[in-house]
Design an enzyme around this catalytic site. Structure first.
Site, PDB file in Angstrom:
ATOM      1  CD  GLU A  55      -2.604   1.205   2.653  1.00 26.91           C
ATOM      2  OE1 GLU A  55      -3.168   2.268   2.979  1.00 26.91           O
ATOM      3  OE2 GLU A  55      -2.632   0.178   3.369  1.00 26.91           O
ATOM      4  CG  ASP A  66      -2.643   9.771   6.360  1.00 26.49           C
ATOM      5  OD1 ASP A  66      -3.114   8.627   6.401  1.00 26.49           O
ATOM      6  OD2 ASP A  66      -2.361  10.355   5.299  1.00 26.49           O
TER       7      ASP A  66
END
Length: 274
Positions: A55, A66
């Site tokens: 990924e 994030d």
């Protein structure tokens, strides 16, 4: 859509691992960190350590999912001049390095600005397997779904503990490859303990689809990976790899990958009925 088509690229790799009696390991690192070439070397270390699916993060200036670790790495990559063409080049080099499927995790704005159809074509040509799109939901993603289907790319959408059963059914029905189950509410980041919301979410998701279900957010060591591997088809690890890269370079990434790969192999699993 047939089960074989729906499995796509990453799903087939995950099911291969499941048929071996284990969960798959999905490893995340951002492209361009600590440099463009250094990022490629770091991601190759994921392959060498035993990751089943890659990924690759497409760094973005305004991430909503994030945590601090990945945000800092993304900021450094962007400050170093990283552009989408560099991400595509990274994908191309990794696709040439091994047959491990390469997914890109990206927020939607960069793809929209690049051009959805153009990106799908260029990404496929680079050897990419598909996209994980954390801020794009299927009911707003018709353009991407059409472009992905045309180019036989995986479409990995997310479900969370707050998703209703109806929402899970709609989301999984639009996935190709696997379903990404976010195990905690909040942003990414390695944690001392994994969420107790993960197993019930996986069970609800599996009730809605025959696709593999991967669990992400918070895994940082082999013991945690082993615990999640008891019920998830794939264990997704991100922030811990960035920390390992910061601390020990590609060698640190490989060492952590080997620990996590041992973890997902620790608990025997029955082959998935299909």
């Amino acid at each position: 859509m047939s089960d074989l088509v729906a499995l796509g690229n990453a799903g087939a790799a995950i099911r291969k691992a499941n048929d071996e009696g284990r969960a798959a390991l999905v490893g995340y690192l951002p492209a361009g960190y600590p440099s463009i070439d250094g990022g490629v070397d770091a991601i190759k270390a994921l392959v060498d350590g035993g990751a089943d699916v890659l990924e690759i993060g497409l760094p973005y200036t305004d991430p909503v999912m994030d945590g601090v670790t990945i945000q800092r790495a993304a900021e450094a990559a962007l400050a170093g001049g990283l552009r989408i063409r560099d991400v595509l080049s990274t994908v191309e080099k990794l696709a040439a390095y091994s047959d491990v499927p390469v997914l890109v995790m990206t927020y939607w704005n960069p793809i929209e600005r690049y051009g959805v159809d153009r990106f799908a074509v260029d990404f496929k040509a680079a050897g990419g397997a598909g996209l994980i799109t954390p801020d794009l939901v299927p009911d707003e993603g018709a353009e991407w779904i059409a472009a992905a289907d045309k180019n036989e790319l995986d479409k990995v959408f997310l479900v969370s503990p707050s998703s209703t059963d109806a929402r899970i059914a709609m989301t999984t029905g639009n996935c190709r490859g696997f379903v990404y189950a976010t195990a905690v509410m909040g942003v990414t980041g390695a944690r001392d303990q994994t969420s107790d919301l993960a197993a019930p979410l996986v069970a609800r998701t599996k009730a809605a689809t025959g696709l593999p279900v991967g669990v992400g957010l918070g895994v940082s060591n082999g013991d945690q990976a082993a615990a999640i591997a008891e019920y998830a088809d794939a264990v997704i690890v991100g922030s811990a790899f960035v920390k390992a890269l910061d601390a020990g370079g590609p060698a640190g990434v490989r060492a952590l990958t080997e620990d996590l790969a041992e973890g997902v192999r620790r608990e025997p699993r029955k082959p998935v009925d299909r």
